[in-house]
Design an enzyme around this catalytic site. Structure first.
Site, PDB file in Angstrom:
ATOM      1  N   ASP A  86       0.849  -1.197   0.000  1.00 52.90           N
ATOM      2  CA  ASP A  86       0.000   0.000   0.000  1.00 52.90           C
ATOM      3  C   ASP A  86       0.883   1.246   0.000  1.00 52.90           C
ATOM      4  O   ASP A  86       1.545   1.529   1.000  1.00 52.90           O
ATOM      5  CB  ASP A  86      -0.891  -0.063   1.259  1.00 52.90           C
TER       6      ASP A  86
ATOM      7  N   ASP B  33      -3.615   4.224   3.009  1.00 50.83           N
ATOM      8  CA  ASP B  33      -5.055   4.188   3.326  1.00 50.83           C
ATOM      9  C   ASP B  33      -5.506   2.812   3.816  1.00 50.83           C
ATOM     10  O   ASP B  33      -6.681   2.604   4.109  1.00 50.83           O
ATOM     11  CB  ASP B  33      -5.891   4.636   2.118  1.00 50.83           C
TER      12      ASP B  33
ATOM     13  N   ASP C  87      -2.238  -1.085  -3.497  1.00 48.96           N
ATOM     14  CA  ASP C  87      -2.500  -0.377  -4.758  1.00 48.96           C
ATOM     15  C   ASP C  87      -1.427  -0.705  -5.792  1.00 48.96           C
ATOM     16  O   ASP C  87      -0.440  -1.382  -5.496  1.00 48.96           O
ATOM     17  CB  ASP C  87      -2.596   1.129  -4.500  1.00 48.96           C
TER      18      ASP C  87
ATOM     19  N   ASP D 118     -12.371 -15.328 -14.669  1.00 52.57           N
ATOM     20  CA  ASP D 118     -13.175 -15.622 -13.490  1.00 52.57           C
ATOM     21  C   ASP D 118     -14.443 -16.396 -13.872  1.00 52.57           C
ATOM     22  O   ASP D 118     -15.114 -16.064 -14.857  1.00 52.57           O
ATOM     23  CB  ASP D 118     -13.563 -14.279 -12.863  1.00 52.57           C
TER      24      ASP D 118
ATOM     25  N   GLU E 115     -10.725 -20.277 -14.699  1.00 56.12           N
ATOM     26  CA  GLU E 115     -11.193 -20.727 -13.392  1.00 56.12           C
ATOM     27  C   GLU E 115     -12.448 -21.537 -13.668  1.00 56.12           C
ATOM     28  O   GLU E 115     -13.514 -20.983 -13.937  1.00 56.12           O
ATOM     29  CB  GLU E 115     -11.528 -19.550 -12.474  1.00 56.12           C
TER      30      GLU E 115
HETATM   31  C1  GLC Z   1     -14.282 -16.262  -8.453  1.00 56.03           C
HETATM   32  C2  GLC Z   1     -13.295 -15.456  -7.660  1.00 56.03           C
HETATM   33  C3  GLC Z   1     -13.911 -15.133  -6.330  1.00 56.03           C
HETATM   34  C4  GLC Z   1     -15.171 -14.316  -6.553  1.00 56.03           C
HETATM   35  C5  GLC Z   1     -16.109 -15.049  -7.485  1.00 56.03           C
HETATM   36  C6  GLC Z   1     -17.178 -14.136  -7.987  1.00 56.03           C
HETATM   37  O1  GLC Z   1     -14.537 -17.497  -7.896  1.00 56.03           O
HETATM   38  O2  GLC Z   1     -12.089 -16.146  -7.545  1.00 56.03           O
HETATM   39  O3  GLC Z   1     -13.037 -14.446  -5.487  1.00 56.03           O
HETATM   40  O4  GLC Z   1     -15.804 -14.072  -5.340  1.00 56.03           O
HETATM   41  O5  GLC Z   1     -15.443 -15.525  -8.625  1.00 56.03           O
HETATM   42  O6  GLC Z   1     -16.641 -13.228  -8.898  1.00 56.03           O
END
Ligand code: GLC
Length: 585
Positions: free
Chosen positions: A47, A51, A55, A233, A310
């Site tokens: 950071d 704050d 970042d 994601d 993912e």
């Molecule tokens: C994925 C991310 C997770 C998030 C979810 C919704 O699983 O890794 O952190 O909460 O998607 O976007």
């Protein structure tokens, strides 16, 4: 010294190795096939403003430490504009940096410095849903039913005479119903919208070509700036089964794993006929057409760019569908991540992974920790399964033993970094950080905690800002001493400066493993199982390295050879429990 139950019984040379399908960098030699990719969770890395939230300039200032660690790439969890209801996984503008993290100029600087250090940069794209504050959703709310604006999202009429029953029985991943009802501009109750996660994260309608076009533009925006690819994601959730049929999930914990417990490392993966059906919102066939489109966009750019999925689906053979040659490049190996600390199960999942990904020409991937799961320095000492997202907190029963956990984590990492393919690390694991299991309730921020009314602690325990300097405010995370999640009082020994250059520290173990992995080309070597060390030892040869991991309760006699790496001190020619060694073979 404990009694040694095993005689090795055969020399290394005569051991009846069994060759598992070879993994090699062919058909391509793209960097990501063998890369070690380090996940940065921007809120908690460094950071620069004080704050309390990390970042981009903070990250940039600490990149030399990552280059020194020996990784190949960084993956940045979302830093886009966002109301931060789900820590940035709720995006309100995909083409801007949230002021919390800096500016686009800060991002360009980060990219330039990373590339200058030889590090690739992967951004985290969140296409399944937007924030409810995104202009697309705001326009949908302001537009009539059946309008093109509504068709960007998953709006449906409610059931019952007054439409006040949700369109189906689906439950949000974070708890509670997967639907919320809107209020029309004239104040009357309106339609319902679908959100797999929090109600602030409405799901996009990926059947709509308009949505697909928008994301092509977003990908090009970041590719034009020079990113080396995207982690994607919820890549398994974007298409829902037609008709949105009701679905009742099986009891918790029953759906992940599938790794078996027998010792048959060559057994083909068999789909379990008794396995519950895939939920109608995960892993639908239609997602693959989306990835073919994304693949084409990346191909417009010179150089090797990566798409990492993912995809929480089972079994591994299904995950491999995401990484066929015209789709994504690699997918997280959650089956490996959630395999129990048992040698037969690990051997089996490693074989299955190399076979399943290799069958489609993709590299196997390996991962032990990320921002959604209990850190592996704690998870590996749990006596029971810890379901994804459930978390551990002050009132959880049976807390994992930290000494056992760290020892196993070091052994597990030493094993993972010898495996062929690509590996993912999560910030702080190179320091041996455990899960923070004592976070006070009032500091929690994960929507899981709120949506389950505190029944599940959620993921905050793995997201605490990481320690850099043992005697500085906030352990050097910033100079103000403030941090968005409180840091434990006893983390000074984990700080990077307390471990840097200290023989035997977890940080030095990671550095050595990463250096040796590169020197011995282990990312592109062929894995060969070695027999003769007993059921509790994971034993394999890769390139000119013999890897032995003893997961049993008693020590095992080591063969003669030069020890290149050891996750614990080795004395007396025996491999102690929960220890991995690399031997020059
Ligand atoms: C994925 C991310 C997770 C998030 C979810 C919704 O699983 O890794 O952190 O909460 O998607 O976007």
């Amino acid at each position: 010294m404990p009694k040694m139950p095993y005689r090795v019984g055969m020399t290394l040379e005569s051991a009846p190795d069994s060759v598992v399908s070879a993994h090699s960098a062919t058909p391509g030699s793209e960097w990501w096939r063998t890369a070690v990719i380090y996940q940065i969770y921007p809120r908690s890395f460094a950071d620069s403003t004080g704050d309390g939230v990390g970042d981009l300039p903070g990250i940039t200032s600490r990149l030399p430490a990552l280059a020194e660690l020996g990784i190949d790439a960084i993956w940045l969890s979302p830093f886009f504009r966002s109301p931060q209801k789900d820590a940035g996984y709720d995006v309100s503008n995909y083409c801007d940096v949230d002021p919390l993290f800096g500016t686009l100029a800060d991002f360009d600087r980060l990219l330039e410095v990373a590339h200058g250090l030889g590090l690739k940069v992967i951004a985290d794209m969140v296409p399944n849903h937007t924030s409810d504050q995104h202009v697309w959703f705001q326009e949908a709310l302001a537009s009539p039913e059946g309008s093109p604006e509504r068709d960007r999202y998953m709006f449906r009429d409610g059931l019952g005479p007054n439409g006040d029953i949700p369109p189906n029985n689906w439950e949000s991943v974070f708890g509670g119903p997967m639907w919320d009802r809107i209020t029309n501009p004239d104040g009357t109750p309106g339609q319902w919208y679908l959100h797999i996660f929090d109600k602030s994260q409405p799901d996009l309608n990926w059947e709509n070509p308009w949505v697909r076009e928008q994301f092509y533009g977003i990908l090009r925006f970041w590719l034009d700036r020079g990113v080396d690819g995207f982690r994607v994601d919820v890549a398994h959730g974007m298409i829902k089964q037609a008709g949105l049929p009701d679905y009742t999930p099986p009891a918790e914990g029953a759906s992940m794993g599938g790794t078996g417990t027998d010792d048959s490392v060559l057994a083909p993966a068999i789909e379990d006929p008794t396995a519950p059906p895939e939920p109608p919102y995960w892993g639908q066939e239609g997602v693959h057409e989306i990835w073919r489109g994304w693949n084409r966009v990346l191909a417009e750019y010179e150089g090797d760019r990566v798409l990492c999925a993912e995809a929480w689906v089972d079994p591994l053979q299904k995950v491999a569908l995401w990484v066929r040659p015209d789709e994504m490049s690699q997918a997280f190996n959650f089956a490996y991540m959630f395999t129990d600390w048992k040698a037969p199960a690990l051997k089996r999942v490693i074989t299955e992974s190399i076979d399943a990904f290799g069958a489609v020409g993709a590299p196997a991937t390996w991962v032990l920790s990320n921002h959604d799961v209990v850190r592996h320095a704690s998870r590996l000492a749990l006596t029971k399964d810890s379901p994804q997202g459930a978390g551990i907190g002050p009132n959880s029963p049976g807390k994992p033993d930290p000494v056992v956990g760290l020892r196993r984590a070091r052994a597990a990492t030493a094993m993972m970094l010898a495996l062929p393919g690509s590996a993912y690390l999560y910030q702080g694991e190179e320091l041996g950080l455990p899960e923070d299991m004592e976070l006070p309730d009032e500091s929690r921020q994960d929507p899981t905690w709120f949506r389950t009314q505190g029944e599940k602690y959620g993921r905050d325990g793995c997201r605490v800002p990481i320690p850099w300097e043992s005697d500085r405010p906030a352990y050097g995370f910033n100079t103000s001493g403030h941090s968005w999640l409180p840091q434990p009082r006893d983390w000074a020994p984990f700080a990077r400066d307390a471990q840097d250059g200290v023989p035997g520290s977890t940080l030095e173990l990671y550095k050595d493993a990463l250096r040796l992995r590169r020197e011995h080309d282990l990312g592109s070597s062929t894995l060969t199982w070695v027999k003769g060390y007993g059921r509790s030892v994971v034993a394999f040869r890769t390139g000119d390295v013999l890897v032995l991991a003893n997961l049993g309760k008693v020590a095992v006699e080591l063969p003669v050879g030069e020890i290149l790496l050891a996750s614990e001190a080795i004395t007396g020619g025996a491999l102690p429990t929960d220890t991995t060694v690399w031997i020059h073979a």
